[in-house]
Scaffold this active site. Structure first.
Site, short mmCIF file in Angstrom:
data_model
loop_
_atom_site.label_atom_id
_atom_site.label_comp_id
_atom_site.label_asym_id
_atom_site.label_seq_id
_atom_site.Cartn_x
_atom_site.Cartn_y
_atom_site.Cartn_z
CE LYS A 142 -4.03 -2.11 2.20
NZ LYS A 142 -4.93 -2.13 3.37
CE LYS B 120 -8.77 -11.63 0.98
NZ LYS B 120 -8.20 -11.07 2.22
CE LYS C 133 -14.43 -6.59 4.34
NZ LYS C 133 -13.01 -6.69 4.70
#
Length: 332
Positions: A112, A197, A200
């Protein structure tokens, strides 16, 4: 009776990946025969730029979905992290135990921070230190097992390291936890990018099945899932990630074995159809129960208040002991 802790971040709508990778195991296994705590870890949602109203809304939705999925407050403790001050209290003590180097080596921070630097942005200090807060979440309860997906095992290893280091320096206070993971579909992949993956959030969410998606939306997303070159159905995560992901989903939804299921199908179309039907049926009772609970928010609030009270009673004596071990004066 073993103590278990795990949680979900309210950073987006909960997904099929969250359910198959964690929540279903909590419901079917971990809340039975264990002293289990499950938390909406809302403090972790503050490590990045966020809309406060959205965090509040998603926190309530996540808590309601955990109950809708089958977590039973008479069997386990369900609560919101920020309602129990001991998480933040212990986090600072563990920051005083951790090192800058080991936090900067954490994979999620490195990824990140690198993305932020590439766009000329900065990252919040909490993004660096949040694995310590995660360790506090775990260690505050004398947790023995942490059921997590494989992408979170590094954080549990940090919690183990900090527990051992603290115990050696200040005397034995913490239980050293271990990570546990389900055998099938521990990591559900994005339907449009099967090497990544199922998170969300995404630009359009086309590859993500959300727990509150209606049946038609679920079917559409799965029928449009990326597969692989060739026509035969074979289970090979490395060479055939798209088909492998569908087989994993079907196996997880039906209790089958992905390798065995591969031999049943002769076309991608039939595999997609059966996977879509199985996932729709898997999520149907969760959506229906969520609608019932969402219509009675006062009952959800009461469950969370009761859960926070029980969690606080478990955590406070241990955290107070950690404060004394580090040389801090008792209050009162």
């Amino acid at each position: 009776m073993k103590r278990i802790f795990s949680g979900v971040k309210p950073t987006g709508h909960l997904t099929l990946g969250n359910y198959l990778g964690a929540v279903r195991r909590w419901v079917e296994v971990d809340q039975h025969g264990s002293d289990a705590l499950f938390s909406v870890v809302d403090l972790h949602a503050l490590t990045v730029e966020h809309d406060p109203a959205r965090v509040l809304r998603l926190s309530r939705q996540a808590a309601t979905l955990l109950l809708a999925a089958g977590l039973d407050p008479s069997r386990c403790t369900v609560f919101v992290q920020s309602h129990v001050d001991e998480h933040a209290r212990l986090s600072y003590l563990l920051e005083c135990t951790a090192t800058d180097g080991e936090l900067r080596r954490m994979i999620q921070y490195k990824e990140k921070a690198a993305r932020a630097r590439a766009t000329g942005e900065s990252v919040r200090l909490s993004l660096l230190t949040y694995p310590v807060l995660m360790a506090a979440d775990i260690l505050a309860y004398g947790t023995e097992e942490v059921p997590v997906g494989e992408d979170q095992t590094q954080h549990v290893e940090l919690a183990r390291d900090l527990a051992v280091r603290f115990n050696k320096r200040y005397g034995h206070v913490f239980t050293v936890p271990r990570a546990t993971a389900p055998a099938v579909a521990a990591r559900v992949m994005d339907l449009q990018d099967p090497r990544s993956k199922m998170g969300k959030s995404h630009e359009n969410g086309a590859g993500i099945v959300y727990l509150l998606d209606d049946a038609d939306t679920v079917r559409r997303k799965i029928m449009r899932a990326v597969t692989d070159s060739g026509r035969d159905v074979a289970y090979d995560r490395a060479a055939r990630p798209g088909v492998a992901n569908l087989l994993d989903l079907l196996a997880a939804a039906t209790g089958g074995n992905p390798e065995a299921l591969a031999g049943v199908y002769e076309s991608y179309g039939s595999l997609k159809k059966d996977t879509a039907d199985a996932v729709v049926e898997l999520l149907r009772p969760v959506r229906e129960r969520h609608a019932e609970l969402a219509a009675d928010p006062a009952s959800v609030d009461q469950v969370l208040r009761d859960g926070a009270e029980r969690a606080r009673a478990m955590a406070r004596p241990l955290v107070d002991r950690a404060y004394r071990a580090m040389g801090l004066m008792p209050a009162g």
